[in-house]
Scaffold this motif. Structure first.
Motif, PDB file in Angstrom:
ATOM      1  N   LEU A   1       0.536  -1.340  -0.153  1.00  0.00           N
ATOM      2  CA  LEU A   1      -0.045   0.005   0.019  1.00  0.00           C
ATOM      3  C   LEU A   1       0.824   1.487  -0.080  1.00  0.00           C
ATOM      4  CD1 LEU A   1      -3.015  -1.062   2.446  1.00  0.00           C
ATOM      5  CD2 LEU A   1      -3.011  -0.886  -0.153  1.00  0.00           C
ATOM      6  N   VAL A   2       1.915   1.354   0.693  1.00  0.00           N
ATOM      7  CA  VAL A   2       2.635   2.568   1.087  1.00  0.00           C
ATOM      8  C   VAL A   2       3.461   2.756  -0.350  1.00  0.00           C
ATOM      9  CG1 VAL A   2       4.901   3.136   1.953  1.00  0.00           C
ATOM     10  CG2 VAL A   2       3.222   2.328   3.551  1.00  0.00           C
ATOM     11  N   TRP A   3       3.798   1.365  -1.077  1.00  0.00           N
ATOM     12  CA  TRP A   3       4.693   1.546  -2.541  1.00  0.00           C
ATOM     13  C   TRP A   3       3.658   2.165  -3.557  1.00  0.00           C
ATOM     14  CZ3 TRP A   3       3.759  -1.061  -7.191  1.00  0.00           C
ATOM     15  CH2 TRP A   3       4.622  -0.815  -8.008  1.00  0.00           C
ATOM     16  N   THR A   4       2.475   1.780  -3.595  1.00  0.00           N
ATOM     17  CA  THR A   4       1.517   2.246  -4.666  1.00  0.00           C
ATOM     18  C   THR A   4       1.263   3.604  -4.050  1.00  0.00           C
ATOM     19  OG1 THR A   4       0.289   0.143  -4.374  1.00  0.00           O
ATOM     20  CG2 THR A   4      -0.860   1.772  -5.551  1.00  0.00           C
ATOM     21  N   GLY A   5       0.938   4.291  -3.147  1.00  0.00           N
ATOM     22  CA  GLY A   5       0.698   5.408  -2.668  1.00  0.00           C
ATOM     23  C   GLY A   5       1.815   6.366  -3.034  1.00  0.00           C
ATOM     24  N   SER A   6       2.991   5.813  -2.811  1.00  0.00           N
ATOM     25  CA  SER A   6       4.140   6.804  -3.114  1.00  0.00           C
ATOM     26  C   SER A   6       4.468   6.764  -4.795  1.00  0.00           C
ATOM     27  CB  SER A   6       5.557   5.926  -2.655  1.00  0.00           C
ATOM     28  OG  SER A   6       5.485   5.772  -1.254  1.00  0.00           O
ATOM     29  N   LEU A   7       4.082   5.873  -5.365  1.00  0.00           N
ATOM     30  CA  LEU A   7       4.054   5.739  -7.010  1.00  0.00           C
ATOM     31  C   LEU A   7       3.277   6.816  -7.487  1.00  0.00           C
ATOM     32  CD1 LEU A   7       5.131   2.879  -9.195  1.00  0.00           C
ATOM     33  CD2 LEU A   7       2.614   3.544  -9.731  1.00  0.00           C
ATOM     34  N   VAL A   8       1.818   6.911  -6.977  1.00  0.00           N
ATOM     35  CA  VAL A   8       0.938   7.922  -7.413  1.00  0.00           C
ATOM     36  C   VAL A   8       1.571   9.055  -7.104  1.00  0.00           C
ATOM     37  CG1 VAL A   8      -1.348   8.666  -7.021  1.00  0.00           C
ATOM     38  CG2 VAL A   8      -0.910   6.321  -7.376  1.00  0.00           C
ATOM     39  N   ALA A   9       2.042   9.276  -5.775  1.00  0.00           N
ATOM     40  CA  ALA A   9       2.457  10.862  -5.403  1.00  0.00           C
ATOM     41  C   ALA A   9       3.784  11.044  -6.337  1.00  0.00           C
ATOM     42  CB  ALA A   9       3.132  10.508  -3.997  1.00  0.00           C
ATOM     43  N   GLY A  10       4.716  10.345  -6.501  1.00  0.00           N
ATOM     44  CA  GLY A  10       5.670  10.687  -7.597  1.00  0.00           C
ATOM     45  C   GLY A  10       5.248  10.898  -8.840  1.00  0.00           C
ATOM     46  N   PHE A  11       4.411   9.989  -9.289  1.00  0.00           N
ATOM     47  CA  PHE A  11       3.824  10.432 -10.683  1.00  0.00           C
ATOM     48  C   PHE A  11       3.035  11.691 -10.891  1.00  0.00           C
ATOM     49  CE2 PHE A  11       0.290   9.825 -13.863  1.00  0.00           C
ATOM     50  CZ  PHE A  11       1.047   9.407 -15.067  1.00  0.00           C
ATOM     51  N   LEU A  12       2.180  11.974  -9.921  1.00  0.00           N
ATOM     52  CA  LEU A  12       1.532  13.442 -10.030  1.00  0.00           C
ATOM     53  C   LEU A  12       2.600  14.477  -9.859  1.00  0.00           C
ATOM     54  CD1 LEU A  12      -1.707  12.608  -8.350  1.00  0.00           C
ATOM     55  CD2 LEU A  12      -1.387  12.679 -10.596  1.00  0.00           C
ATOM     56  N   GLY A  13       3.518  14.453  -8.936  1.00  0.00           N
ATOM     57  CA  GLY A  13       4.483  15.209  -8.621  1.00  0.00           C
ATOM     58  C   GLY A  13       5.535  15.608  -9.740  1.00  0.00           C
ATOM     59  N   ALA A  14       5.727  14.412 -10.575  1.00  0.00           N
ATOM     60  CA  ALA A  14       6.650  14.811 -11.757  1.00  0.00           C
ATOM     61  C   ALA A  14       5.821  15.589 -12.903  1.00  0.00           C
ATOM     62  CB  ALA A  14       7.215  13.631 -12.281  1.00  0.00           C
ATOM     63  N   LEU A  15       4.592  15.118 -12.951  1.00  0.00           N
ATOM     64  CA  LEU A  15       3.739  15.537 -13.993  1.00  0.00           C
ATOM     65  C   LEU A  15       3.317  16.841 -13.746  1.00  0.00           C
ATOM     66  CD1 LEU A  15       2.650  13.737 -16.445  1.00  0.00           C
ATOM     67  CD2 LEU A  15       0.332  13.458 -15.088  1.00  0.00           C
ATOM     68  N   THR A  16       3.105  17.379 -12.553  1.00  0.00           N
ATOM     69  CA  THR A  16       2.584  18.663 -12.237  1.00  0.00           C
ATOM     70  C   THR A  16       3.457  19.490 -12.062  1.00  0.00           C
ATOM     71  OG1 THR A  16       2.332  18.254 -10.105  1.00  0.00           O
ATOM     72  CG2 THR A  16       0.458  18.119 -11.455  1.00  0.00           C
TER      73      THR A  16
END
Lengths: 129, 278
Positions: B9-24
């Motif tokens: 769960l932490v891995w998935t959450g961090s993946l989404v955070a990293g993805f959105l962080g880079a994208l925006t």
């Protein structure tokens, strides 16, 4: 002046690749530790609600290296994280080399100052905790 | 929760955070600490430690791409790193002295500020000024590739930029984030460095700044491998994916959504901190 700048760009490109290699290596070591960690204690309880700090074997560079090489999953993951922390330090060392080769004494001094802060944090700060 | 579920769960959450962080372009680090503390009930100090490690991973990973394109200015970066690393060292020492609830409140305020900066349009007054003698002496004026060829730029107000950078470093060390928003403000607003150069140079500085507090965090026992592992691997993969997609997508709506999420998380951190919930 112009050609030296081109050389500088080239060297920076080389350093950029080194940086990327450092991150990939760190991720690989963390991942190998993770496989062991999850394989050995999959049903252990994960609780980070209260802060206990880490044992000494995970708190110093020396301790982490020794713990990792004795085959402990936690130590191997921490070693990977240490490699990651070392990546920007390697970057600063390479920049120091670039400035030294260029004979830019002022920037060599700046870079060594930054390097001293980084090394103090990693090796010296534990003396004052 | 057992270790497998928690890690996943932490891995998935961090993946989404990293993805959105880079994208925006807002960075994944800012949402990681609220995510870990508010949703996974992780102690603030462990969360800050894991977040800092992931900041190094994304900075080193993406800086490589920018250096090749010739946008980042190594001299400006190295000079300002004197300020950020000393600031970061101080901030990291302070983390142990400041009560967790106060840290959470500061964190919330920084989140709200980051969201504000990202929404604001930059009024750039392009009045040509004579080159700053200090910047000239420090060999900071440079060039970068533009659509219309190589563009020259001058750097101004070096002491002001240096001062803000010290503050940015201290915030980074105190909260375990990259504080890219503050770094860009120092270079963009104070020193008048072109946006492309300031954002990429900031990204390259973030890793070095974070490394300066990482040693202190390690010796204090804030970096737990069991927690930092899924965070680092998730954010790294997420942000690499984000950078790939970046060129292809329309990010305006996404930026709006993500900055709204940041505002809500910021408010929740402040409120929970005021209630002494950390």
């Amino acid at each position: 002046m112009r050609s030296r700048n081109v050389d500088e760009q080239k060297l920076e490109g080389l350093i950029a690749n080194l940086l990327r290699a450092g991150v990939v290596l760190a991720a690989f070591v963390v991942l190998s530790g993770a496989v062991m960690y999850l394989g050995f204690h999959p049903r252990a309880h994960a609780d980070y609600r209260t802060f206990h700090g880490e044992p000494d074997s995970l708190k110093t560079v020396h301790g982490v290296v020794r713990y990792a090489f004795s085959g402990h999953a936690m130590g191997i993951m921490q070693l990977g994280l240490l490699l990651l922390i070392a990546t920007p330090i390697a970057r600063v060392i390479s920049s120091a080399a670039v400035f030294a080769v260029e004979g830019d004494r002022m920037y060599l001094l700046f870079t060594l100052l930054v390097l001293a802060v980084l090394l103090y944090s990693l090796f010296g700060s534990s003396l004052f905790v | 929760m057992n270790v497998i579920e928690f890690t996943f769960l932490v891995w998935t959450g961090s993946l989404v955070a990293g993805f959105l962080g880079a994208l925006t372009g807002l960075g994944g680090g800012v949402v990681l600490v609220p995510l870990l503390t508010l949703f996974f009930k992780v102690d603030l100090r462990y969360a800050i430690g894991a977040s800092l490690v992931s900041v190094i991973a994304t900075s080193s990973g993406s800086a490589a791409a920018y250096v090749k394109e010739g946008f980042s200015n190594i001299r400006i970066g190295m000079f300002l790193e004197i300020a950020t690393t000393i600031g970061a060292l101080l901030g990291a020492f302070l983390t142990a002295k400041v009560p967790a609830s106060a840290l959470a409140i500061i964190f919330g305020v920084v989140l709200l500020y980051s969201a504000y900066v990202s929404r604001r349009t930059r009024p750039r007054t392009e009045t040509p000024e004579p080159p700053d003698p200090l910047a000239t002496k420090l060999k900071m004026n440079g060039t970068f590739p533009d659509t219309s060829g190589i563009r020259n730029y001058n750097v101004y107000r070096v002491p002001a930029g240096f001062g803000v950078m010290f503050g940015a470093g201290a915030i980074s060390g105190l909260l375990g984030i990259g504080s890219g928003a503050l770094k860009v403000v120092a270079m963009d607003q104070a020193m008048k460095i072109p946006f492309k150069v300031s954002t990429t140079t900031s990204n390259f500085m973030i890793g070095v700044t974070a490394a300066a507090s990482a040693g202190v965090y390690l010796s204090r026992g804030y970096i737990d491998p069991g927690l930092a592992m899924p965070v680092m691997l998730g954010v790294l993969i997420g942000s690499l994916m984000g950078t790939r997609v970046l060129v292809k997508t329309q990010t305006k709506l996404l930026r709006l959504v993500f900055s709204t999420v940041i505002v809500l998380l910021g408010l929740e951190m402040v409120l929970k901190g005021l209630r002494g919930g950390f």
